[in-house]
Design a protein around this motif. Sequence first.
Motif, short mmCIF file in Angstrom:
data_model
loop_
_atom_site.label_atom_id
_atom_site.label_comp_id
_atom_site.label_asym_id
_atom_site.label_seq_id
_atom_site.Cartn_x
_atom_site.Cartn_y
_atom_site.Cartn_z
N SER A 14 69.20 69.61 57.22
CA SER A 14 68.30 68.73 56.45
C SER A 14 68.77 67.29 56.38
CB SER A 14 68.14 69.27 55.03
OG SER A 14 69.29 69.01 54.25
N GLY A 15 69.98 66.99 56.93
CA GLY A 15 70.54 65.65 56.76
C GLY A 15 70.75 65.39 55.29
N TYR A 16 71.38 66.36 54.62
CA TYR A 16 71.58 66.45 53.16
C TYR A 16 70.32 66.08 52.37
CZ TYR A 16 73.01 61.40 53.03
OH TYR A 16 73.08 60.03 53.13
N GLY A 17 69.20 66.64 52.84
CA GLY A 17 67.93 66.48 52.14
C GLY A 17 67.18 65.20 52.43
N LYS A 18 67.75 64.34 53.28
CA LYS A 18 67.14 63.04 53.56
C LYS A 18 66.50 62.96 54.95
CE LYS A 18 69.31 59.33 52.05
NZ LYS A 18 68.52 58.92 50.87
N ILE A 69 75.67 63.26 49.77
CA ILE A 69 76.07 64.61 50.15
C ILE A 69 76.54 65.39 48.93
CG2 ILE A 69 77.80 65.95 51.41
CD1 ILE A 69 77.58 63.95 53.67
N GLN A 70 77.33 64.73 48.07
CA GLN A 70 77.85 65.41 46.89
C GLN A 70 76.72 65.82 45.95
OE1 GLN A 70 81.11 66.43 46.48
NE2 GLN A 70 80.06 67.62 44.89
N GLU A 71 75.71 64.98 45.84
CA GLU A 71 74.57 65.33 44.99
C GLU A 71 73.83 66.54 45.57
OE1 GLU A 71 70.44 63.49 43.11
OE2 GLU A 71 71.84 62.16 44.16
N TYR A 72 73.74 66.59 46.89
CA TYR A 72 73.10 67.74 47.53
C TYR A 72 73.87 69.01 47.20
CZ TYR A 72 70.90 70.69 51.05
OH TYR A 72 70.21 71.72 51.67
N ILE A 73 75.19 68.95 47.33
CA ILE A 73 76.04 70.11 47.05
C ILE A 73 75.90 70.53 45.59
CG2 ILE A 73 78.43 70.95 46.93
CD1 ILE A 73 79.01 69.03 49.31
N ILE A 91 67.50 63.02 47.07
CA ILE A 91 68.93 63.26 47.03
C ILE A 91 69.65 62.00 47.52
CG2 ILE A 91 70.82 64.71 47.85
CD1 ILE A 91 68.85 66.26 46.18
N ALA A 92 70.58 61.48 46.73
CA ALA A 92 71.21 60.20 47.05
C ALA A 92 72.45 60.33 47.91
CB ALA A 92 71.56 59.45 45.76
#
Length: 274
Positions: A102-106, A69-73, A66-67
């Motif tokens: 998750s730290g926006y998946g990172k 926050i918006q991509e995570y959402i 995931i690059a």
Amino acid sequence: MKKIAVISIVLVLLSSSCKTKKRTTYSKNLKTKNVIASEKGGDRIYDTSGDKSLPVDNGKFVRFKIASIQEYIDTFAEVAQFEMMVYGIPASITLAQGLLESGYGKGELAMKTNNHFGIKCHKGWNGDYDFHDDDEKGECFRKYNHPRYSYRDHSKFLTTRSRYAFLFDYNPNDYKKWAYGLRKAGYATDKRYPQKLIYLIEKHKLFKYDSKHQEAMVTRDEVVVDNTSKIHLVKKGETLYAISRKYNISVAQIMQLNKMKNSNLAIGQKLLVK
């Protein structure tokens, strides 16, 4: 020669006894038929014949990249809405917790376990796991082959533990109450946990996913969750008896399915009826 033979046998026995057993994966027995979609961004393949649209588990760990926050959402908003429909947890709260934990998946834990909610092993967990430093060093955390299992486990975690039961008396659109309620129930030790969730929800307008879910629900009487589950949306004037007749199910069964303490209904209430 006899001594050499004996030594060889002993060495073989020792070698076989020292092999590490493979840990059981969380979704080992999930059905893998009726694949209905393959989405961009990884092996996110969903199966409606399994456990309420969980992704197919091929036994391999899926690593997500995931690059932003918006991509995570964008990746998990629909998943959070689906969980809201089935379990009643606000999509905004689920997304905010996923982002934060998750730290926006990172985050390190998310990257190595696909655990997006910081759920520890706890008593009774029989799935895969890994160790990670949190409140204490080397704590045991649940591990999933796919992040989607983490989202489902988060829903089950909140709905099956009595300390979170009071949350489901809150309006599902009241994300602030839910945020403070999670802290009160002991989900996190961070005293500012509610404020952090609310900040994420309001900064990224995650509350819109709660309203989008409601808009989708009011356009129909019922929602088919999968091949075996169906949700009824309560309308004005309806009674449990009338609903039970419609779906050929007893009032007692409806109350049991929805963990109802009485027969009171509210307009817009979602009832599992199959």
